[in-house]
Design a protein around this motif. Structure first.
Motif, PDB file in Angstrom:
ATOM      1  N   ASP A  46     -13.963   9.142  51.922  1.00 26.97           N
ATOM      2  CA  ASP A  46     -12.756   9.119  50.999  1.00 26.97           C
ATOM      3  C   ASP A  46     -11.927  10.067  50.775  1.00 26.97           C
ATOM      4  O   ASP A  46     -10.621   9.811  50.595  1.00 26.97           O
ATOM      5  N   LEU A  47     -12.338  11.260  50.778  1.00 27.86           N
ATOM      6  CA  LEU A  47     -11.632  12.604  50.707  1.00 27.86           C
ATOM      7  C   LEU A  47     -10.788  12.739  51.722  1.00 27.86           C
ATOM      8  O   LEU A  47      -9.519  12.914  51.466  1.00 27.86           O
ATOM      9  N   GLU A  96     -18.381   9.745  50.490  1.00 30.92           N
ATOM     10  CA  GLU A  96     -17.508  10.700  49.711  1.00 30.92           C
ATOM     11  C   GLU A  96     -16.507  11.652  50.570  1.00 30.92           C
ATOM     12  O   GLU A  96     -15.501  11.739  50.412  1.00 30.92           O
ATOM     13  N   GLY A  97     -16.918  11.908  51.763  1.00 30.49           N
ATOM     14  CA  GLY A  97     -16.078  12.712  52.639  1.00 30.49           C
ATOM     15  C   GLY A  97     -15.206  11.782  53.076  1.00 30.49           C
ATOM     16  O   GLY A  97     -13.974  12.373  53.391  1.00 30.49           O
ATOM     17  N   SER A 140      -8.150  10.006  51.784  1.00 29.42           N
ATOM     18  CA  SER A 140      -6.787  10.187  50.799  1.00 29.42           C
ATOM     19  C   SER A 140      -6.082  11.293  51.454  1.00 29.42           C
ATOM     20  O   SER A 140      -4.715  11.100  51.272  1.00 29.42           O
ATOM     21  N   SER A 141      -6.440  12.429  51.959  1.00 30.00           N
ATOM     22  CA  SER A 141      -5.678  13.356  52.430  1.00 30.00           C
ATOM     23  C   SER A 141      -4.740  12.904  53.599  1.00 30.00           C
ATOM     24  O   SER A 141      -3.691  13.564  53.696  1.00 30.00           O
TER      25      SER A 141
END
Length: 159
Positions: A80-81, A77-78, A84-85
């Motif tokens: 992916d975040l 999840e980290g 994306s940023s």
């Protein structure tokens, strides 16, 4: 902006949650075995020993899978975040429209820590697949022995 170290720290914090519960030890004894071709020929004591052996390994693998799955979830999840940023920043700064895959590649090429995070999620995913495959094997063998027990119980009841 959130950093890779934030997610590595969160994954490490999972250890604190983990140690609040009893942690199973790796089962003792022979770690290589040959499962019987015909489980019907086993005595009740042999079946019981097999069930104990397979049950211990099933429990241990479930623990290992849950431990790795927690770490994988946080880091994935980290990743992916963060990706994306970075992709959003690259899109904003770009004068022309780029493909998502190109942006992802550029984001990874520009950030060594993000690369390391991705590599760790790949490693964890591979380990999880291996352990889940082994767990499935133990489950199948355990189920085979359970069917033998059920069939024997039904046969004894008929007599």
């Amino acid at each position: 902006m959130v950093k890779v170290s934030t997610f590595l720290a969160k994954a490490a914090e999972l250890h604190n949650v983990d140690i609040t519960y009893p942690i199973p030890e790796r089962p003792e004894g022979n770690h290589h075995y040959t499962f019987p071709i015909n489980a019907d020929r086993l005595t009740d004591v042999e079946i019981d020993n097999w069930l104990l052996f397979l049950g211990a390994w099933r429990s241990y693998l479930n623990y290992q899978i849950s431990r790795l799955d927690g770490e994988y979830s946080v880091l994935s999840e980290g990743y992916d975040l963060l990706l994306s940023s970075k992709v959003a920043v690259l899109e904003k700064e770009s004068e022309k429209r780029l493909l998502k895959d190109s942006l992802k590649g550029q984001a990874l090429a520009d950030d060594n820590q993000l690369q390391q995070l991705k590599i760790r999620t790949i490693e964890l995913n591979g380990e999880l697949k291996l352990l889940k495959g082994r767990l499935s094997l133990y489950d199948s063998q355990f189920d085979t022995l359970s069917r033998v027990i059920t069939r024997r119980g039904q046969e004894r009841f008929k007599l």
